[in-house]
Write an enzyme that holds these catalytic residues in place. Structure first.
Site, mmCIF file in Angstrom:
data_model
loop_
_atom_site.group_PDB
_atom_site.id
_atom_site.type_symbol
_atom_site.label_atom_id
_atom_site.label_comp_id
_atom_site.label_asym_id
_atom_site.label_seq_id
_atom_site.Cartn_x
_atom_site.Cartn_y
_atom_site.Cartn_z
ATOM 1 N N HIS A 308 0.853 -1.191 0.000
ATOM 2 C CA HIS A 308 0.000 0.000 0.000
ATOM 3 C C HIS A 308 0.886 1.237 0.000
ATOM 4 O O HIS A 308 1.948 1.257 0.633
ATOM 5 C CB HIS A 308 -0.908 0.002 1.237
ATOM 6 N N ASP A 366 -7.781 -4.099 -0.560
ATOM 7 C CA ASP A 366 -8.352 -4.278 -1.892
ATOM 8 C C ASP A 366 -8.338 -5.745 -2.307
ATOM 9 O O ASP A 366 -9.248 -6.220 -2.990
ATOM 10 C CB ASP A 366 -7.579 -3.440 -2.919
#
Length: 431
Positions: A308, A366
């Protein structure tokens, strides 16, 4: 606004300027450059605003190095495991966890506003059936000001409150309608006897021809997805909402602007990109090939859903959502879904491969949200609309905070101009 307790000294061409430095309750100090141009005649240069605080806020705090996400001071893992989405909505909007009576009142107000104006049903017919649900969502939310013009005056406290409730309540209905429209099924009206997440699932998957029962495991997983996407500090879409609202635009237009920004694949489309990557891999036996490509610096292929930009450690949201992903896959099974088989095997490789561990390329939110939504039966085109309805409360909370801020002024970023200087117009015959 915090008070300055120290200053930073800036030297430019022999002149010295003292800039106030503010200390937050958490995070790095902030140098106040608001008067820099007036005093020194220079701007700062920060493409992407990654080193610039555009506002002060009390809503959400992220520490990427620690892998920490706090909503009003409460860790996201505690909220996701012990709370539910509408309670988190209340927390983000009003700053504190509600009493039982306040929560009941808030949930009732949301529930009683889930229906949309009947004429909005006709509005959908103007879209092509094959339109992306996000395109529909942007258009319909932007048009809400035409249907609910009694809550567009941003200077009125009560109208701001009504707009906030309406948006949180109606976004699941509008998103479900966009989905139903895209697959040619009739719209399903909201039900006041269902909780927020169950109501959304019912509007998406039930049909008039037969009864539909929402599985509590799926409802809980959906609720967690909503919580984990509710707010994420000053990201691109939130900053877009704030910038739009700085002009005094109505709340529905501002949220539509946030949805449009979220549509970008680098932002809200990340979980869709993750599923598309899993489809590209195709089968479990091809995973070693793609792992090797991911490690090859000369290969443009990248593993989506791992690591991330903000979190340099584990994504705290992913830790919570992994539990729901395991529950959902156990309930629905992965035997007949090659894509989910690839996802589970790829997860194990990433969690145990020294290369991924060293580079902290752990599965992020995600990755797990994409797996859950795929298993539930949502097409990838619905992933970002679901993200949008989850994030609506964060956008509204940031919007309300900005409107109430006495320092609020219209946004006007500056630039480093590298174009031509002044020159005279040349007649077309002489060019």
């Amino acid at each position: 606004m915090a008070e300055s307790t120290k200053t930073a000294t800036l030297n430019i061409d022999g002149s010295t300027y003292e800039l106030p430095v503010f200390s937050p309750t958490a995070g790095p100090d902030v140098i106040d450059i608001r008067k820099l141009y007036a005093q020194a005649g220079v701007f700062t240069y920060d493409p992407g605003f990654t080193s610039t605080a555009s506002c002060d806020s009390t809503i959400t705090y992220i520490d990427g190095d620690k892998g920490e996400l706090l909503h009003r001071g409460y860790p996201i893992d505690q909220l996701a495991s012990q709370s539910h989405y509408l309670e988190v909505c209340y927390l983000l909007l009003y700053g504190e966890l509600p009493s039982a009576a306040k929560l009941e009142d808030f949930e009732t107000r949301i529930t009683r506003h889930t229906m949309v104006h009947e004429q909005m049903h006709y509005f959908f017919r103007g879209f092509r059936r094959d339109a992306h649900p996000m395109a529909t969502l942007v258009g319909v939310v932007g048009a809400m000001s035409a249907f609910y013009h009694d809550s567009t005056d941003v200077s009125d406290d009560w109208q701001r409150e009504v707009a906030a409730i309406r948006l949180i309540a109606k976004l699941p209905t509008i998103a479900a309608m966009a989905y139903k429209y895209s697959i040619g099924q009739p719209f399903v009206y909201p039900r006041n006897d269902l909780d927020y997440a169950s109501n959304f699932l019912n509007m998406c998957f039930s049909v008039p021809a037969e009864e539909y029962h929402v599985n509590p495991i799926l409802s809980r997983a959906m609720d967690r997805i909503f919580i984990l996407h509710a707010d994420h500090e000053q990201n691109a879409s939130t900053s877009t909402v704030r910038l739009a609202s700085s002009s005094g635009a109505n709340p529905f237009a501002c949220i539509a602007a946030g949805i449009a920004c979220l549509w970008g694949p680098a932002h809200g489309g990340a979980n869709q990109a993750c599923l598309e990557m899993l489809r590209e891999i195709g089968t479990v036996d091809r995973i070693p090939e793609y792992i090797a490509r991911a490690k090859d610096k000369n290969d443009p292929f990248r593993l989506m859903g791992f690591g991330h930009r903000v979190y340099k450690n584990t994504d705290p949201r992913a830790t919570v959502l992994k539990e729901s992903a395991d529950e959902v896959l156990e309930l629905l099974g992965v035997e007949d879904n090659p894509l989910l088989q690839v996802a589970k095997e790829l997860e194990q490789v990433a969690l145990n491969d020294p290369y991924f561990i060293e580079k902290k390329l752990f599965p992020n939110v995600d990755f797990y949200s994409g797996i859950i939504l795929e298993a539930m039966g949502f097409p990838t085109s619905m992933f970002t609309p679901i993200f949008a309805l989850s994030r609506t409360v964060g956008w509204i909370s940031q919007w309300k905070e900005m409107i109430a801020d006495p320092q609020n002024k219209i946004g006007r970023p500056r630039q480093l101009y590298l174009g031509e200087t002044a020159r005279n117009y040349v007649d077309i015959e002489k060019r």
